[in-house]
Design a protein around this motif. Structure first.
Motif, PDB file in Angstrom:
ATOM      1  N   PRO A  14      32.422  38.718  43.105  1.00 55.21           N
ATOM      2  CA  PRO A  14      32.474  37.251  42.919  1.00 55.21           C
ATOM      3  C   PRO A  14      33.984  37.278  43.226  1.00 55.21           C
ATOM      4  O   PRO A  14      34.925  37.947  42.552  1.00 55.21           O
ATOM      5  CB  PRO A  14      31.793  36.840  41.822  1.00 55.21           C
ATOM      6  N   GLN A  15      34.439  36.039  43.682  1.00 51.64           N
ATOM      7  CA  GLN A  15      35.920  35.762  43.947  1.00 51.64           C
ATOM      8  C   GLN A  15      36.223  34.480  42.880  1.00 51.64           C
ATOM      9  O   GLN A  15      35.522  33.499  42.840  1.00 51.64           O
ATOM     10  CB  GLN A  15      36.151  35.542  45.361  1.00 51.64           C
ATOM     11  N   SER A  16      37.426  34.419  42.645  1.00 53.32           N
ATOM     12  CA  SER A  16      38.072  33.427  42.009  1.00 53.32           C
ATOM     13  C   SER A  16      39.604  33.130  42.509  1.00 53.32           C
ATOM     14  O   SER A  16      40.241  34.078  42.957  1.00 53.32           O
ATOM     15  CB  SER A  16      37.806  33.292  40.529  1.00 53.32           C
ATOM     16  N   LYS A  17      40.035  31.992  42.157  1.00 50.96           N
ATOM     17  CA  LYS A  17      41.403  31.936  42.224  1.00 50.96           C
ATOM     18  C   LYS A  17      42.476  32.862  41.168  1.00 50.96           C
ATOM     19  O   LYS A  17      42.835  32.071  40.261  1.00 50.96           O
ATOM     20  CB  LYS A  17      42.004  30.530  42.237  1.00 50.96           C
ATOM     21  N   SER A  18      42.121  33.964  41.217  1.00 47.99           N
ATOM     22  CA  SER A  18      42.522  35.053  40.324  1.00 47.99           C
ATOM     23  C   SER A  18      43.767  35.765  40.662  1.00 47.99           C
ATOM     24  O   SER A  18      44.320  36.817  40.149  1.00 47.99           O
ATOM     25  CB  SER A  18      41.539  35.933  39.933  1.00 47.99           C
ATOM     26  N   GLY A  19      44.503  35.307  41.908  1.00 43.22           N
ATOM     27  CA  GLY A  19      45.705  35.884  42.146  1.00 43.22           C
ATOM     28  C   GLY A  19      45.798  37.161  43.196  1.00 43.22           C
ATOM     29  O   GLY A  19      46.653  37.867  43.026  1.00 43.22           O
ATOM     30  N   PHE A  20      44.558  37.238  43.900  1.00 44.22           N
ATOM     31  CA  PHE A  20      44.794  38.326  45.176  1.00 44.22           C
ATOM     32  C   PHE A  20      45.721  37.754  46.120  1.00 44.22           C
ATOM     33  O   PHE A  20      46.028  36.818  46.435  1.00 44.22           O
ATOM     34  CB  PHE A  20      43.465  38.350  45.807  1.00 44.22           C
ATOM     35  N   LYS A  21      46.656  38.836  46.486  1.00 46.84           N
ATOM     36  CA  LYS A  21      47.573  38.640  47.620  1.00 46.84           C
ATOM     37  C   LYS A  21      46.697  37.862  48.715  1.00 46.84           C
ATOM     38  O   LYS A  21      45.580  38.370  49.127  1.00 46.84           O
ATOM     39  CB  LYS A  21      48.169  40.124  47.865  1.00 46.84           C
ATOM     40  N   PRO A  22      47.431  37.191  49.475  1.00 46.85           N
ATOM     41  CA  PRO A  22      46.703  36.541  50.838  1.00 46.85           C
ATOM     42  C   PRO A  22      46.495  37.766  51.749  1.00 46.85           C
ATOM     43  O   PRO A  22      47.244  38.543  51.893  1.00 46.85           O
ATOM     44  CB  PRO A  22      47.689  35.613  51.277  1.00 46.85           C
ATOM     45  N   LEU A  23      45.340  37.694  52.379  1.00 45.11           N
ATOM     46  CA  LEU A  23      45.064  38.575  53.439  1.00 45.11           C
ATOM     47  C   LEU A  23      45.985  38.143  54.588  1.00 45.11           C
ATOM     48  O   LEU A  23      46.073  37.172  54.930  1.00 45.11           O
ATOM     49  CB  LEU A  23      43.580  38.811  53.872  1.00 45.11           C
TER      50      LEU A  23
END
Length: 433
Positions: A14-23
């Motif tokens: 599951p994803q959220s706005k948790s700070g993954f670098k943009p692809l």
């Protein structure tokens, strides 16, 4: 190498706005356009094939000047689409006909079905090791551009500190695309995700919404809008059955006619245009390059209801249209002068085109089209793209491939994918892998 493969890992939780670098890039769509681009972004580098001859003499000379330099690194005059003279249904480095022979089925004796083509694409993904790039059972519900101010502090930091990224973001802008959606779990649940991407490629095709005629009885069970319905029904229909009605004068209708002809199924073919109409797709195709479609065009000309010809189990009705379908499987058609005829049929295939589902884009993608006042249509109103990069003219960082950009032949997909790959690599300011 461009890490579009990262998407697979991200979508498996599951994803959220948790700070993954943009692809660097997200490709939406798992058809030939998306597969071909994924192939080019996964370390496969295209070069001129030795002793090959391109029918365009200027391109041939240009390619021969630097045979040891990747095509991705060359400056090709003219649209990149002209490079895509591949096999009819084939993708790079695995011709469709060769794959079909491995199944011990020759095209000459047994026409390929839609199921064959789907299996070929699945096999291609496995053969080339691309499965890690794909996330199946995933639905994208929204694609929009967002600024750093509208996302979390963690994400802002990732955007600003992407020192290990392959991409050089514009210092004056930290706008990225936010891609939202859900993926279906084994239990049938929907788990949401939200990811960011510096570039998004639309490769969804146009088969989401078949065009309807809007006539009485079109919703009856024997009236279909997909070619696959004929393939499924073939075991119950034969030469002694009532004819199959095929409506339309495009390539999908031609595929249905060829399939029915191969199976000795009688066909009534109804279409609005004159056979000699310059707008008819058959009048725009080189005869030598598309012999099967040329054969259908011959049948349309030589085997009309007004003039008997040499082709059995087929009759064409140019400049006719369907008025209604009856519960008794009787179809009423009408010519340009208003004269009506009724025919008993076994089934009907309405193959008059289809429209893409771009509901995940603002305004259903209309703002991206050649005519922004009309819906996107692959034939009449495709997405407006730069012919050298396939980047949308109205939205930088957003690309469109295949029918969405007006490329309605699989054989042209390779040129479009090559153009996108070259543009993305140039943005990355990196040499091809």
């Amino acid at each position: 190498m461009l890490p579009d493969r990262k998407m697979y890992g991200l979508l498996n939780r599951p994803q959220s706005k948790s700070g993954f670098k943009p692809l660097p890039v997200v490709i939406i769509g798992n058809g030939p356009s998306g597969i071909c681009l994924s192939y080019l972004l996964s370390g496969y580098v295209p070069y001129l094939k030795r002793h090959s001859i391109h029918p365009h003499p200027i391109l041939q000379r240009k390619l021969e000047e630097a045979p040891d330099i990747s095509i991705l690194d060359q400056s090709i005059e003219g649209s990149m689409i002209t490079l895509s003279r591949g096999d009819w249904m084939g993708l790079p480095d695995l011709p469709f006909k060769d794959w079909l022979k491995q199944k011990r089925r020759g095209l000459r004796n047994n026409r390929a079905t839609a199921e064959d083509i789907a299996q070929y694409y699945q096999h291609y993904v496995m053969k080339k090791g691309l499965q890690k790039n794909f996330s199946c059972d995933t639905v994208v519900t929204s694609v929009k551009k967002v600024s750093a101010e509208s996302i979390s502090n963690h994400a802002q930091k990732d955007l600003q500190e992407s020192s290990d990224s392959l991409w050089n973001l514009n210092e004056k802008s930290t706008e990225v695309f936010q891609v939202d959606g859900f993926f279906k779990t084994v239990k049938g649940d929907k788990e949401p995700f939200s990811i960011y991407a510096e570039n998004v490629v639309l490769a969804t095709g146009t088969y989401d919404g078949p065009t309807w005629l809007g006539v009485k009885g079109e919703n009856l069970s024997y009236v279909h809008h997909q070619l696959s319905a004929l393939e499924e029904a073939v075991k119950n229909i034969g030469v002694m059955s009532d004819p199959v009605l095929i409506v339309g004068a495009g390539l999908t209708a031609a595929d249905a006619i060829l399939f029915a002809h191969h199976c000795n199924i009688p066909v009534i073919h109804v279409f609005r245009r004159r056979v000699s109409d310059p707008g008819l797709i058959f009048n725009q195709l080189p005869k030598m390059m598309y012999p099967e479609y040329h054969k259908v065009h011959q049948m349309m000309k030589e085997q009309s209801a007004a003039c008997a010809g040499p082709y059995e189990c087929y009759v064409s009705f140019p400049e006719h249209h369907v008025l209604s379908f009856g519960k008794d499987k009787k179809c009423i058609i009408q010519d340009k002068n208003g004269y009506q005829k009724a025919y008993k049929i076994s089934m009907a295939l309405v193959l008059t085109g289809s429209n893409p589902n771009l509901s995940f884009l603002p305004n259903n993608g209309m703002d991206l089209a050649m005519d922004s006042d009309q819906p996107v249509n692959p034939k009449r109103n495709p997405i407006d793209v730069d012919p050298f990069t396939y980047e949308c003219t109205q939205e930088k960082g957003l690309y469109a491939l295949g029918p969405l950009a007006g490329d309605n032949f699989v054989r042209f997909v390779q040129g479009g994918a090559l153009a996108v790959a070259r543009s993305l690599l140039k943005k990355a300011n990196k040499n091809p892998p």
